[in-house]
Design a protein around this motif. Structure first.
Motif, PDB file in Angstrom:
ATOM      1  N   ARG A  48      46.966  35.498  39.353  1.00 48.78           N
ATOM      2  CA  ARG A  48      46.203  34.976  40.255  1.00 48.78           C
ATOM      3  C   ARG A  48      47.421  33.534  41.318  1.00 48.78           C
ATOM      4  O   ARG A  48      46.775  33.136  41.732  1.00 48.78           O
ATOM      5  N   GLY A  49      47.424  33.092  39.885  1.00 51.34           N
ATOM      6  CA  GLY A  49      48.232  31.187  40.522  1.00 51.34           C
ATOM      7  C   GLY A  49      49.514  32.000  41.817  1.00 51.34           C
ATOM      8  O   GLY A  49      50.035  31.178  41.975  1.00 51.34           O
ATOM      9  N   GLN A  50      50.106  33.347  41.520  1.00 50.87           N
ATOM     10  CA  GLN A  50      51.245  33.208  42.299  1.00 50.87           C
ATOM     11  C   GLN A  50      51.091  34.464  43.809  1.00 50.87           C
ATOM     12  O   GLN A  50      51.645  33.728  44.381  1.00 50.87           O
ATOM     13  N   VAL A  51      50.334  34.805  43.804  1.00 49.73           N
ATOM     14  CA  VAL A  51      49.598  36.035  45.074  1.00 49.73           C
ATOM     15  C   VAL A  51      49.181  35.571  45.304  1.00 49.73           C
ATOM     16  O   VAL A  51      47.215  35.579  44.611  1.00 49.73           O
ATOM     17  N   ASP A  52      48.483  35.232  46.648  1.00 52.00           N
ATOM     18  CA  ASP A  52      47.039  35.145  47.293  1.00 52.00           C
ATOM     19  C   ASP A  52      46.518  36.679  46.782  1.00 52.00           C
ATOM     20  O   ASP A  52      47.320  38.027  47.878  1.00 52.00           O
ATOM     21  N   MET A  53      45.789  37.209  46.102  1.00 51.20           N
ATOM     22  CA  MET A  53      45.218  37.904  46.076  1.00 51.20           C
ATOM     23  C   MET A  53      43.710  38.549  45.876  1.00 51.20           C
ATOM     24  O   MET A  53      43.164  37.069  45.719  1.00 51.20           O
ATOM     25  N   ILE A  54      43.458  39.125  46.620  1.00 52.31           N
ATOM     26  CA  ILE A  54      41.413  39.948  46.606  1.00 52.31           C
ATOM     27  C   ILE A  54      41.396  41.475  45.850  1.00 52.31           C
ATOM     28  O   ILE A  54      42.550  41.803  46.399  1.00 52.31           O
ATOM     29  N   TRP A  55      40.235  41.410  45.415  1.00 49.33           N
ATOM     30  CA  TRP A  55      40.225  42.957  44.653  1.00 49.33           C
ATOM     31  C   TRP A  55      38.755  43.682  45.692  1.00 49.33           C
ATOM     32  O   TRP A  55      38.075  43.097  45.643  1.00 49.33           O
ATOM     33  N   LEU A  56      39.127  44.606  45.068  1.00 48.79           N
ATOM     34  CA  LEU A  56      38.440  45.503  46.005  1.00 48.79           C
ATOM     35  C   LEU A  56      38.089  46.779  44.856  1.00 48.79           C
ATOM     36  O   LEU A  56      39.080  47.523  44.503  1.00 48.79           O
ATOM     37  N   GLY A  57      36.615  47.179  44.898  1.00 49.20           N
ATOM     38  CA  GLY A  57      36.193  47.905  44.425  1.00 49.20           C
ATOM     39  C   GLY A  57      34.698  48.244  44.458  1.00 49.20           C
ATOM     40  O   GLY A  57      33.638  47.566  44.776  1.00 49.20           O
ATOM     41  N   SER A  58      33.794  49.437  43.163  1.00 52.45           N
ATOM     42  CA  SER A  58      33.110  49.250  43.857  1.00 52.45           C
ATOM     43  C   SER A  58      32.039  48.854  42.736  1.00 52.45           C
ATOM     44  O   SER A  58      32.755  48.197  41.432  1.00 52.45           O
ATOM     45  N   PRO A  59      31.123  47.349  43.482  1.00 51.37           N
ATOM     46  CA  PRO A  59      30.339  47.111  42.405  1.00 51.37           C
ATOM     47  C   PRO A  59      29.780  47.533  40.994  1.00 51.37           C
ATOM     48  O   PRO A  59      28.780  46.629  40.478  1.00 51.37           O
ATOM     49  N   GLY A  60      29.495  48.505  41.246  1.00 47.41           N
ATOM     50  CA  GLY A  60      28.529  49.310  40.797  1.00 47.41           C
ATOM     51  C   GLY A  60      27.010  49.855  40.375  1.00 47.41           C
ATOM     52  O   GLY A  60      26.567  49.763  39.497  1.00 47.41           O
ATOM     53  N   MET A  61      27.017  49.558  42.055  1.00 47.06           N
ATOM     54  CA  MET A  61      25.262  49.913  41.815  1.00 47.06           C
ATOM     55  C   MET A  61      25.437  50.137  43.587  1.00 47.06           C
ATOM     56  O   MET A  61      25.953  50.149  44.507  1.00 47.06           O
ATOM     57  N   ALA A  62      24.214  50.825  43.460  1.00 54.99           N
ATOM     58  CA  ALA A  62      23.950  51.754  44.807  1.00 54.99           C
ATOM     59  C   ALA A  62      23.803  50.382  46.053  1.00 54.99           C
ATOM     60  O   ALA A  62      23.112  49.754  45.258  1.00 54.99           O
ATOM     61  N   LYS A  77      33.323  37.527  47.829  1.00 59.26           N
ATOM     62  CA  LYS A  77      34.174  36.771  48.256  1.00 59.26           C
ATOM     63  C   LYS A  77      34.203  35.409  47.680  1.00 59.26           C
ATOM     64  O   LYS A  77      35.623  35.260  47.090  1.00 59.26           O
ATOM     65  N   SER A  78      33.696  35.160  48.026  1.00 58.55           N
ATOM     66  CA  SER A  78      33.984  33.187  47.405  1.00 58.55           C
ATOM     67  C   SER A  78      34.176  32.652  46.342  1.00 58.55           C
ATOM     68  O   SER A  78      35.202  32.266  45.953  1.00 58.55           O
ATOM     69  N   GLU A  79      33.380  33.449  44.846  1.00 57.01           N
ATOM     70  CA  GLU A  79      33.578  33.394  44.080  1.00 57.01           C
ATOM     71  C   GLU A  79      34.686  34.071  43.117  1.00 57.01           C
ATOM     72  O   GLU A  79      35.096  33.124  42.143  1.00 57.01           O
ATOM     73  N   CYS A  80      34.676  35.539  43.424  1.00 49.66           N
ATOM     74  CA  CYS A  80      35.476  36.335  42.577  1.00 49.66           C
ATOM     75  C   CYS A  80      36.970  36.414  43.362  1.00 49.66           C
ATOM     76  O   CYS A  80      37.691  37.243  43.026  1.00 49.66           O
ATOM     77  N   LYS A  81      36.852  36.517  44.795  1.00 49.37           N
ATOM     78  CA  LYS A  81      38.295  36.840  45.490  1.00 49.37           C
ATOM     79  C   LYS A  81      37.557  38.030  45.587  1.00 49.37           C
ATOM     80  O   LYS A  81      38.690  39.061  45.604  1.00 49.37           O
ATOM     81  N   CYS A  82      36.546  38.403  45.919  1.00 50.50           N
ATOM     82  CA  CYS A  82      36.503  40.132  45.409  1.00 50.50           C
ATOM     83  C   CYS A  82      35.553  40.912  47.468  1.00 50.50           C
ATOM     84  O   CYS A  82      35.138  40.549  47.578  1.00 50.50           O
ATOM     85  N   ALA A  83      35.667  41.883  47.398  1.00 51.77           N
ATOM     86  CA  ALA A  83      35.435  43.327  48.039  1.00 51.77           C
ATOM     87  C   ALA A  83      34.649  44.176  47.936  1.00 51.77           C
ATOM     88  O   ALA A  83      35.359  44.815  46.885  1.00 51.77           O
ATOM     89  N   PRO A  84      33.794  44.576  48.133  1.00 49.38           N
ATOM     90  CA  PRO A  84      32.439  45.327  47.622  1.00 49.38           C
ATOM     91  C   PRO A  84      33.077  46.527  48.067  1.00 49.38           C
ATOM     92  O   PRO A  84      32.876  47.106  49.602  1.00 49.38           O
TER      93      PRO A  84
END
Length: 756
Positions: A48-62, A77-84
């Motif tokens: 995380r400190g070396q690469v600009d990383m975004i994590w994509l996956g299911s949030p576990g809810m419909a 996206k803003s708080e966790c750098k994640c895309a559901p």
């Protein structure tokens, strides 16, 4: 190990896994996020400190269970750098539970009697992968690296590449990592969707596995199921070279080492030492899953007590069984079996104050787990199949003071890395019992020496080492692919064709105008191909030559209805020009044909040694060419035989022949029959020695024969290959499959039609 910043400049790493690495809690209109503690999360934390990383996956809810999807998506996206990835409830259930976990998971872990699902369940697996694909492409930017994880998403690499090509997204690089075992080809080939799964993964640029065994099984499956040519670390697929590598993951060493000496853990260690005073403590930590071999572990403990009764009351097993898939009948049955064995052992070998097995059916708090690891003298792992099993490494990390002994199943991936463990076959109950006894009797000096070696490996190959190492290799592969020759788009070829006024088209037959067949005599030319060729030949500004190693009668059968085409059979030994009825010898063969019968004997020898292989000789009045192919036999053994035959022929004393390696075949033809010389002579005879001013020439080639068409003067010369027919392609243009050939020919026809 730092990653080269120059190669990562301007790039993001898009990590794609089935689930996001966060737990989402809804509190009214607000959402709170807690980072998960899984192995993949720990393995990628160091990036995380070396690469600009975004994590994509299911949030576990419909999606229908979320009040404000846009708000939650923006917050992630803003708080966790994640895309559901939003999957409908039914699709998510059938994708994850019914196909991924009830078909792929048991198959990859060698479980028998798998219930294969109907097409609807497979369709849900495809649909879920497609939703992931759409979400990835919504956020993908030029330069991004896409890293896909695990068996839930094995179709995703192909979907990404094909949709990216359709959208004209250039330089898209995809890596895939499998975190579970890949089974042997004999096990894998029972999967009804076996070709589709391999095809999906092989669109990756880099494929990673935890152990060499898993990588080897994957490569062998590519050979045996798809008939592809491979090496130990490469698969030749669709004209590309797919890299295959081994990257064993490690545990979160930093987290464990930071917590092991905390006051809370030290107090728990002291309490456990007092409780198990004068006891040899064995620790077992497993999910309650049939692959973990918990019944075998308990049976081995009972065998130890039967053969070494003096150890009763002196040995205790702490078995943590983390609940898993509790609603599934098979897992409920396993729980009953384990608890029955625990009760049996404690009843027969226990007494007042003596409990041989301390069974905990629950997840254990982290500090409690550290304390149990630390006080244990032996860690017993009896997995029947396991991708890695990081419990082995976690135990070693907690044993710096105690120097405990690791007894490890040879079927766990960690066994390939932890060479100083005592390895056992969990199916051999007596062997496991003997290994426990050996660990108990081991001298302090031997324990120290073994632990030192294990600790050195675990501490230097921690989880962050794995993540950095894989991404570094991924960057290297991406840079290599970027520098490698890239064919131009097919649209460009049609533009060049349209710009030409006098055109020459040269076509191979097998793999271009027709599909490669196991039995060459069963090949045919599709009607739309014949119609397009006839239209092209009828155009006054376009000359068409069809050149093949096939015999005259084959070309007559395929193309005899086209009057304006020039045909070259047996690599140009015989030719026939437009509106001619008779074939003639081209007359450019160099040397004699003494080699023919000698080479025929060699090919017959290899045919007899390779069941299913065949020989084709061209004997229509003249003996000219020979071909040995193994398309109807085991690809792996056939390739070995082909290598041996190639070496044999290369060292043959008679050199009056040319040898070509093509699609699972070796062909021998007379000296002088090269594409350039044949085309030059055909054009000379066709045009009565007049120099023809072509301004566009294209050779549609198959594998095995290269040429630069220097004989075509003053023309813009291009080559076009078909990816599925070739191991490696160095052509100007590439068609992804033979089914694209008639579409391209029709585009040419449309262009000349517009000129009239």
């Amino acid at each position: 190990m730092p990653i080269d910043d120059t190669n990562l400049a301007g790039r993001r790493l898009i990590v794609v896994s089935n689930r996001l690495p966060v737990t989402i809690k809804e509190n009214g209109d607000e959402y709170a996020f807690t980072m998960s503690s899984g192995g993949l999360v720990a393995a990628l934390a160091g990036l995380r400190g070396q690469v600009d990383m975004i994590w994509l996956g299911s949030p576990g809810m419909a999606p229908d269970g979320v009040k404000d999807i846009d708000k939650l998506t923006a917050q992630l996206k803003s708080e966790c750098k994640c895309a559901p990835v939003w999957l409908e409830k039914q699709i998510a259930h059938e994708h994850y539970n019914l196909f991924s976990n009830e078909v792929l998971w048991p198959l990859f872990h060698y479980k028998e009697n798998i219930e294969f699902k109907d097409k609807r369940i497979w369709k849900s697996y495809e649909t879920a992968n497609q939703v992931f694909c759409d979400t990835v492409l919504d956020i993908w930017q030029p330069g991004d690296l896409i890293w896909v994880h695990d068996y839930h998403l094995m179709l995703l690499p192909k979907m990404l590449k094909e949709e990216g090509e359709r959208r004209k997204l250039l330089n898209m690089y995809v890596a895939f990592f499998l975190h579970v075992p890949f089974p042997s080809s004999e096990v894998y080939r029972v999967l009804p969707e076996r070709e589709l799964i391999l095809d999906g993964v092989l669109h990756s640029d880099l494929i990673g596995f935890h152990t060499y065994d898993y990588a080897r099984h994957f490569v062998h499956s590519c050979t045996r199921v798809l008939g592809l040519e491979t090496t130990a670390n490469e698969v030749f697929f669709n004209g590309n070279v797919v890299s295959v590598g081994v990257y064993p993951v490690g545990m979160d060493f930093t987290k464990f080492s930071a917590a092991i000496d905390t006051e809370d853990v030290c107090m728990k260690i002291a309490d456990l030492k007092k409780r198990f005073q004068n006891q040899t403590v064995i620790i077992g930590v497993d999910r309650l899953d049939y692959i973990k071999g918990i019944p075998q572990k308990l049976q081995a403990l009972e065998r130890l007590f039967q053969t070494k009764p003096e150890l009763i009351g002196k040995v205790s097993l702490i078995q943590i069984a983390v609940p898993s898939r509790e609603v599934v009948d098979e897992y409920q049955k396993l729980r009953r079996e384990v608890e029955t064995l625990v009760g049996h052992i404690n009843t027969h070998y226990g007494d007042i104050g003596i409990t041989p097995v301390h069974y905990l059916y629950k997840s254990v708090p982290f500090h409690d787990l550290l304390a149990m690891y630390s006080v244990s003298d032996i860690c017993l792992i009896t997995s029947l199949r396991d991708g890695m099993n990081l419990v082995a490494q976690e135990f070693v990390a907690c044993q710096e003071k105690n120097n405990g002994v690791l007894v490890l199943s040879e079927f766990a991936g960690s066994a390939r890395c932890l060479a100083h463990a005592i390895r056992v076959n969990p199916w051999n109950i007596s062997e496991v019992a003997d290994a426990i006894d050996k660990a108990i009797q081991m001298t302090p000096r031997e324990r120290r020496e073994k632990h030192k070696q294990l600790f050195n490996y675990v501490s230097s190959h921690a989880a962050n080492h794995w993540g950095k190492n894989f991404v570094k290799e991924f960057v290297r592969v991406a840079e290599m692919l970027k520098e490698r020759h890239h064919p131009e788009t097919i649209e460009k070829l049609t533009e060049y064709f349209a710009a030409g006024k006098k055109r020459l088209l040269i076509f191979a037959v097998d793999g271009v105008l027709s599909k490669f067949k196991v039995v060459p005599s069963t090949s045919s030319i599709e009607p739309e191909v014949l119609k397009a060729l006839k239209d092209l030949c009828g155009h006054p500004g376009t000359d068409v030559i069809i050149m093949s190693g096939r015999k005259k009668s084959d070309l007559e059968k395929f193309f005899g209805s086209i009057e304006d085409v020039s045909l070259a059979a047996e690599h140009g030994y015989f030719v026939k020009y437009p509106h001619q009825t008779d074939w003639t010898e081209l007359g450019i063969v160099q040397g004699d044909m003494d080699w023919y019968h000698e080479i025929l004997q060699v090919l017959e020898y290899y045919r007899n040694r390779t069941p299913g292989s065949s020989i084709e000789g061209r004997k229509e009045g003249k003996e000219s060419t020979l071909m040995w192919n193994y398309r109807g036999y085991d690809s792996e053994f056939g390739a070995m035989q082909a290598q041996e035959l190639h070496l044999h022929l290369a060292n043959h004393t008679n050199h009056n022949f040319i040898m070509d390696l093509s699609n699972k075949a070796i062909e021998c033809r007379p000296q002088g029959l090269t594409v350039d010389r044949v085309i030059a002579e055909m054009l000379r005879q066709l045009k009565n020695d007049e120099e023809v001013g072509y301004d566009f020439a294209c050779y549609f080639k198959n594998e095995g024969i290269d040429c630069d068409l220097k004989s075509v003067k003053n023309a813009n010369i291009y080559t076009c290959g078909v990816a599925e027919s070739s191991k490696k392609l160095s052509t100007n243009f590439v068609l992804p499959s033979q089914t694209e050939v008639p579409k391209l020919l029709q585009q040419f026809v449309d262009i000349i039609g517009a000129e009239k």
